[in-house]
Write an enzyme that holds these catalytic residues in place. Structure first.
Site, mmCIF file in Angstrom:
data_model
loop_
_atom_site.group_PDB
_atom_site.id
_atom_site.type_symbol
_atom_site.label_atom_id
_atom_site.label_comp_id
_atom_site.label_asym_id
_atom_site.label_seq_id
_atom_site.Cartn_x
_atom_site.Cartn_y
_atom_site.Cartn_z
ATOM 1 N N ALA A 1 -5.897 1.470 11.675
ATOM 2 C CA ALA A 1 -5.130 0.403 12.305
ATOM 3 C C ALA A 1 -3.627 0.578 12.182
ATOM 4 O O ALA A 1 -2.882 0.107 13.033
ATOM 5 C CB ALA A 1 -5.530 -0.953 11.702
ATOM 6 N N GLU B 1 0.844 -1.199 0.000
ATOM 7 C CA GLU B 1 0.000 0.000 0.000
ATOM 8 C C GLU B 1 0.880 1.249 0.000
ATOM 9 O O GLU B 1 0.606 2.216 -0.724
ATOM 10 C CB GLU B 1 -0.905 0.011 1.224
ATOM 11 C CG GLU B 1 -2.115 -0.887 1.150
ATOM 12 C CD GLU B 1 -3.081 -0.628 2.293
ATOM 13 O OE1 GLU B 1 -3.712 0.447 2.305
ATOM 14 O OE2 GLU B 1 -3.200 -1.492 3.176
ATOM 15 N N THR C 1 -0.039 2.844 10.206
ATOM 16 C CA THR C 1 0.497 3.998 9.509
ATOM 17 C C THR C 1 1.719 3.554 8.721
ATOM 18 O O THR C 1 2.457 2.654 9.155
ATOM 19 C CB THR C 1 0.854 5.130 10.486
ATOM 20 O OG1 THR C 1 1.305 6.273 9.737
ATOM 21 C CG2 THR C 1 1.948 4.711 11.443
ATOM 22 N N GLN C 2 1.915 4.155 7.545
ATOM 23 C CA GLN C 2 3.014 3.778 6.656
ATOM 24 C C GLN C 2 3.848 4.996 6.285
ATOM 25 O O GLN C 2 3.352 6.131 6.296
ATOM 26 C CB GLN C 2 2.495 3.136 5.356
ATOM 27 C CG GLN C 2 1.886 1.769 5.504
ATOM 28 C CD GLN C 2 0.402 1.822 5.793
ATOM 29 O OE1 GLN C 2 -0.271 2.779 5.410
ATOM 30 N NE2 GLN C 2 -0.114 0.817 6.473
#
Length: 765
Positions: free
Chosen positions: A197, A164, A199-200
């Site tokens: 849920a 993602e 974080t990137q």
């Protein structure tokens, strides 16, 4: 509505792609389109050679390029058969907007995210299989065949949080022209994404730091001119650090701290547990003033049952205290096995914020823009001021304003009030903003600020001269005038009319794959994680659900077993034990039945080509002056492949092949020169008969060979009526055969040759 027709000018040379984002709360279908790369290059020439294909909405106008169904795909974990009916509206929507003539060439991807990752591997496999079967047999869109990625290859699968992030990074830099800069100081944008849920972060480290980083992923794209561009990107994800799960951890910590405080005071006063009503109320600075919520702790480390009960959290509305209370949730003191690390012990290469500029999406945008009206270029002073004012507001007043906003139609929902094309007021939410968002806004604003500055390490740039502007564009302009360059961070939701999402990045990659290769030596483009070699120790791997799950089998079997034979009672899995016993029994049985053949097989392997058995008789060759027809010297023919395998395994195949020949026991092959096979046995010679002349077969002088009598019988034990005798003379270089046709045909000797009548199987073809 009917799909567009080929007469539509907009459709000329247009290609389409479909991505279904199967999230935890619903599945969103998005249709994208782009002009054929060859046509674009022919029309644009050198002006477009150094750019990527232009990916647009899949419809010419409106928002019909998007369609959504609820609930999430993961809700079918216990009912995979229901997936088909669930996906029907999405497929119908795609069919109605994509011309039938191009549907077979339109790739369709269903890529599942967080919700599906939470299922067991067996549930994942079942849902993906049902999804694959439905899409494959109920649509004309292009879907991959089975592969290691799944039953529908890369078309239907679960993507990781890192994927993602990579797709989002591609989308951001595509929209911000990060891939077309040619100057030496041009850099790509970093990408930040935060959901409920996780974080990137995804960014391209500086040149000096790339050599030190081992976990970079090669992202390859192809420009319209055919040139391939490479970017080494670092990406990682923090599970449990999205806003919703961070809130759950915060509630657990707050209740535990509250319980520890009152437990100590009760022990000092000698009061019984729970005697004080104050023990049920937890003061919470991360809620608007006087907002009371009853919440049960999910994450809590406490041995008392009272601490695990529901508590009332009462808002005190202090943004500054909320920043302090949420800071420990970053776990900055966790060990760092692979320095440098940011938070929770996760390795991240050094980030030079004077060069690297980041764009945040999702919660970074919602928390800044929908309530405060501060989306876009980020300024911490204005952000902190807006958050402090909102948190300190009385909750009753917030509810009244929300109600009146709904009644009068509200604003656009982005926190700005626009009149006459100008922004006249900010910090006003629209009718799309729910009360649940207003309840959690104070906490989310504090969590965003902590992640940006204390987690990722982004500096708090404070203008000492003062900055009262409330518009992000003015902040960016002032920063430019002061030589600060582009803003270090900005939150965005879209660029132009294209929303920033990882689905766009996936389609940019797919459109880039359509660009023709410059040469045959170029590698086709693949998804970034598919470029990682299997032997690589890279920590990021694609999700590959197994198609056989022992836990699932055990769940089904355990329902029919007594409780004394379950895993809990035995301490080990009975299914694994049973399968191991069955597998061992099968192997032992096969080994026993093939023991003789296996011995012969290993003996042949040791002796190599020198060992022969009667199977080699079936290989025809001619001996002439000590030289075989195939060029080998001596009496030993080259070993056939069949001589190295157990004859027990080849006998059925050999019987089938021999049944198609007219005289399988005498004739092996028919080549340019008829060959007479020779054997190793010399049974009693039979009397020859005489007859007319016929074509001849050469035979080596002085050899005395005869076919084995056992080979003169068919498999049912009868002798062919066409074969009466086989005679060979020791004292001459002649061989006499009985007739090889259903009637007796005499054979005569002439010049040491064998005469066979016309039509014999020995004749040259």
């Amino acid at each position: 509505m009917p799909p567009p027709t080929a007469a539509d000018v907009w459709l000329a040379s247009r290609q389409f792609g479909i991505v279904i984002d199967a999230g935890s709360s619903g599945s969103r279908l998005q249709i994208y389109s782009w002009k054929n790369p060859r046509s674009t290059l022919l029309e644009g020439g050198d002006a477009v050679r150094n750019s990527l294909p232009k990916v647009e909405k899949g419809t010419r106008e409106g928002e019909e390029w998007v369609s959504k169904v609820e609930p999430g795909l993961s809700s079918f974990a216990e009912n995979p058969e229901g997936v088909g009916a669930y996906l029907v509206p999405l497929l119908e929507h795609a069919r109605s907007h994509i011309p039938p003539s191009v549907q077979p060439d339109t790739p369709l991807f269903l890529l599942a995210t967080a919700g599906m990752r939470l299922l067991s591997p067996a549930q994942q496999a079942q849902v993906l299989h049902s999804t694959c079967q439905f899409l494959k047999f109920h649509s004309n869109f292009r879907i991959d065949g089975p592969s290691a990625a799944g039953p529908c290859g890369s078309s239907v699968r679960i993507i990781t949080g890192e994927e993602e992030g990579l797709f989002g990074w591609i989308a951001v830099n595509y929209l911000m022209d990060g891939f077309t800069g040619q100057s030496s100081d041009s850099t790509t944008y970093g990408f930040l994404d935060m959901g409920g849920a996780s974080t990137q972060i995804a960014f391209e480290p500086s040149l000096k730091d790339r050599d030190k980083s081992r976990d970079l992923i090669d992202v390859r794209l192809r420009l319209l001119g055919g040139e391939e561009i490479h970017h080494e990107v670092f990406v990682t994800t923090w599970l449990g650090y999205g806003t919703n799960q961070a809130r759950e951890r915060y509630v657990g910590h707050a209740i535990k701290a509250h319980e520890d405080k009152y437990e100590n005071s009760r022990a000092a006063e000698g009061s019984p547990l729970g005697s004080s009503t104050d023990a049920e109320v937890v003061l919470d600075p991360c809620l608007p003033k006087d907002l009371a919520l009853v919440e049960s702790p999910v994450y809590i480390e406490s041995s008392t049952s009272h601490a695990r009960q529901a508590h009332k959290l009462l808002g005190t509305g202090s943004f500054e205290q909320c920043l302090q209370k949420t800071l420990p949730l970053l776990n900055k003191d966790m060990p760092c096995p692979d320095a440098p690390c940011l938070f929770n012990g996760v390795h991240v290469p050094p980030i030079n914020f004077s060069v690297s500029h980041f764009i945040g999406v999702s919660e970074y945008w919602y928390s800044s823009d929908h309530i405060f009206g501060l989306g876009g270029p980020y300024d911490f002073v204005q952000y902190e001021r807006a958050a402090s004012e909102f948190c300190a507001r009385d909750w009753e007043g917030i509810v009244k304003e929300h109600k009146s906003t709904r009644q009068r139609g509200g604003h656009s929902g982005d926190g700005e009030v626009v009149k006459g094309g100008q922004v006249v007021e900010v910090g006003k939410w629209g009718e799309k903003v729910e009360l649940s968002r207003l309840q959690m806004q104070c906490f989310k604003a504090a969590w965003i600020a902590n992640v940006l500055h204390d987690g990722i390490g982004m500096p708090r740039i404070v203008d000492l001269g003062g900055n009262d502007s409330t518009h992000g564009e003015e902040v960016a302009e002032q920063a430019q005038n002061k030589g600060l360059g582009k803003p270090t961070f900005q939150s965005l939701d879209s660029v132009g009319d294209i929303a920033i999402s990882w689905t766009l990045g996936k389609m940019v990659l797919e459109a880039s794959k359509e660009v023709p290769l410059l040469s045959n030596s170029d590698r086709p483009l693949v998804d970034p994680l598919d470029d990682i070699p299997e032997s690589s120790p890279h920590p990021i791997r694609p999700i590959r659900p197994p198609f056989l799950d022992l836990d699932l089998i055990e769940d089904h079997i355990s329902q029919h077993l007594p409780s004394s034979l379950t895993r809990k009672s035995l301490g080990f899995s009975p299914v694994v034990l049973i399968l191991s016993i069955l597998l061992t029994s099968v192997l032992l049985s096969l080994t026993y039945r093939l023991r003789r053949d296996l011995k012969a097989y290993f003996r042949r392997c040791r002796r190599g080509g020198r060992w022969r058995d009667r199977d080699i008789i079936l290989e025809g060759y001619t001996m002439e002056e000590g030289k075989a027809a195939n060029g080998y010297i001596g009496n030993t023919p080259p070993p056939s492949p069949s001589s190295y395998l157990p004859s027990m395994l080849l006998r059925p195949l050999r019987r089938f092949m021999s049944s198609s020949r007219p005289y399988p026991h005498l004739i092996s092959t028919v080549s340019s020169k008829p060959k007479l096979r020779h054997t190793h046995t010399s049974p009693a010679r039979l009397s020859p008969t005489t007859g007319s002349s016929s074509p001849t077969l050469p035979y080596q002088s002085g050899m005395s060979r005869s076919a084995s009598p056992s080979n003169n019988y068919f498999d049912d034990g009868t002798m062919p009526s066409s074969i009466s005798s086989l005679t060979r003379s020791r004292n001459s270089s002649q061989i006499n055969l009985t007739t090889l046709v259903p009637r007796q045909i005499p054979i005569s000797r002439t010049n040491s040759t064998l005469h066979v009548p016309n039509g014999s199987a020995f004749m040259d073809e």
